[in-house]
Design a protein around this motif. Structure first.
Motif, PDB file in Angstrom:
ATOM      1  N   ARG A  81      22.848  -9.912  18.439  1.00  0.00           N
ATOM      2  CA  ARG A  81      23.968 -10.578  19.122  1.00  0.00           C
ATOM      3  C   ARG A  81      25.279 -10.330  18.391  1.00  0.00           C
ATOM      4  N   SER A  82      25.224 -10.342  17.086  1.00  0.00           N
ATOM      5  CA  SER A  82      26.423 -10.058  16.301  1.00  0.00           C
ATOM      6  C   SER A  82      26.887  -8.618  16.524  1.00  0.00           C
ATOM      7  N   LEU A  83      25.945  -7.698  16.546  1.00  0.00           N
ATOM      8  CA  LEU A  83      26.270  -6.297  16.794  1.00  0.00           C
ATOM      9  C   LEU A  83      26.827  -6.101  18.204  1.00  0.00           C
ATOM     10  N   ALA A  84      26.261  -6.805  19.180  1.00  0.00           N
ATOM     11  CA  ALA A  84      26.765  -6.725  20.556  1.00  0.00           C
ATOM     12  C   ALA A  84      28.195  -7.255  20.630  1.00  0.00           C
ATOM     13  N   ARG A  85      28.458  -8.308  19.910  1.00  0.00           N
ATOM     14  CA  ARG A  85      29.809  -8.888  19.881  1.00  0.00           C
ATOM     15  C   ARG A  85      30.809  -7.898  19.301  1.00  0.00           C
ATOM     16  N   GLN A  86      30.451  -7.306  18.161  1.00  0.00           N
ATOM     17  CA  GLN A  86      31.352  -6.342  17.522  1.00  0.00           C
ATOM     18  C   GLN A  86      31.559  -5.105  18.394  1.00  0.00           C
ATOM     19  N   THR A  87      30.494  -4.639  19.020  1.00  0.00           N
ATOM     20  CA  THR A  87      30.599  -3.479  19.902  1.00  0.00           C
ATOM     21  C   THR A  87      31.501  -3.785  21.086  1.00  0.00           C
ATOM     22  N   ALA A  88      31.372  -4.963  21.654  1.00  0.00           N
ATOM     23  CA  ALA A  88      32.212  -5.358  22.789  1.00  0.00           C
ATOM     24  C   ALA A  88      33.672  -5.463  22.377  1.00  0.00           C
ATOM     25  N   LEU A  89      33.931  -6.029  21.220  1.00  0.00           N
ATOM     26  CA  LEU A  89      35.311  -6.150  20.747  1.00  0.00           C
ATOM     27  C   LEU A  89      35.940  -4.775  20.523  1.00  0.00           C
ATOM     28  N   GLU A  90      35.157  -3.859  19.935  1.00  0.00           N
ATOM     29  CA  GLU A  90      35.657  -2.497  19.709  1.00  0.00           C
ATOM     30  C   GLU A  90      35.878  -1.770  21.025  1.00  0.00           C
ATOM     31  N   TYR A  91      34.949  -1.906  21.949  1.00  0.00           N
ATOM     32  CA  TYR A  91      35.091  -1.258  23.240  1.00  0.00           C
ATOM     33  C   TYR A  91      36.298  -1.823  23.991  1.00  0.00           C
ATOM     34  N   GLY A  92      36.475  -3.115  23.931  1.00  0.00           N
ATOM     35  CA  GLY A  92      37.627  -3.742  24.573  1.00  0.00           C
ATOM     36  C   GLY A  92      38.940  -3.244  23.992  1.00  0.00           C
ATOM     37  N   ARG A  93      38.977  -3.082  22.669  1.00  0.00           N
ATOM     38  CA  ARG A  93      40.186  -2.564  22.034  1.00  0.00           C
ATOM     39  C   ARG A  93      40.520  -1.164  22.529  1.00  0.00           C
ATOM     40  N   THR A  94      39.502  -0.325  22.691  1.00  0.00           N
ATOM     41  CA  THR A  94      39.765   1.032  23.181  1.00  0.00           C
ATOM     42  C   THR A  94      40.258   1.017  24.623  1.00  0.00           C
ATOM     43  N   GLU A  95      39.873  -0.013  25.372  1.00  0.00           N
ATOM     44  CA  GLU A  95      40.310  -0.142  26.764  1.00  0.00           C
ATOM     45  C   GLU A  95      41.601  -0.954  26.905  1.00  0.00           C
TER      46      GLU A  95
END
Length: 122
Positions: A81-95
């Motif tokens: 869940r922590s990894l999913a959160r970090q991945t989502a935050l990074e993906y959101g930043r790129t978008e």
């Protein structure tokens, strides 16, 4: 000079027209702003979905395939869940989306749990 005289004068009509135009603009811009906010919210949820999906494909599936029972421990679930959160935050930043600001810090974990549950169902 009474209100009737002001309304019937040229400057009074201009003032009433400007006030009506301002009200119309206010209501239309409010609808537009709500639409923009809704669109950013939807994009933030999509970024979180992408983070959960990416984590499942790269982290969770590898652990499940390596075990006979195919289950994760509590610590591994927290890490996922922590990894999913970090991945989502990074993906959101790129978008160009601040997922944390759009969904809220308190609700991000709730949304993640909801998405994981939905993925488990099918």
């Amino acid at each position: 000079m009474s209100i009737a005289d002001i309304v019937h004068s040229e400057s009074g009509l201009t003032l009433v027209g400007a006030a009506l135009g301002a009200l119309w603009t206010f209501f239309k811009s409010r609808d537009w702003y709500q639409g923009v906010r809704q669109q950013r919210y939807c994009r933030a949820v999509q970024a979180l979905e992408a983070g959960v999906e990416q984590t499942y494909r790269t982290y969770v599936r590898a652990i499940k395939d390596s075990r006979e029972d195919g289950k994760l421990t509590e610590a591994e679930m927290r890490d996922a869940r922590s990894l999913a959160r970090q991945t989502a935050l990074e993906y959101g930043r790129t978008e160009g989306i601040d997922v944390l600001a759009e969904l809220g810090d308190a609700y991000l974990d709730l949304w993640t749990a909801k998405l994981v549950k939905r993925m488990k169902k099918g």
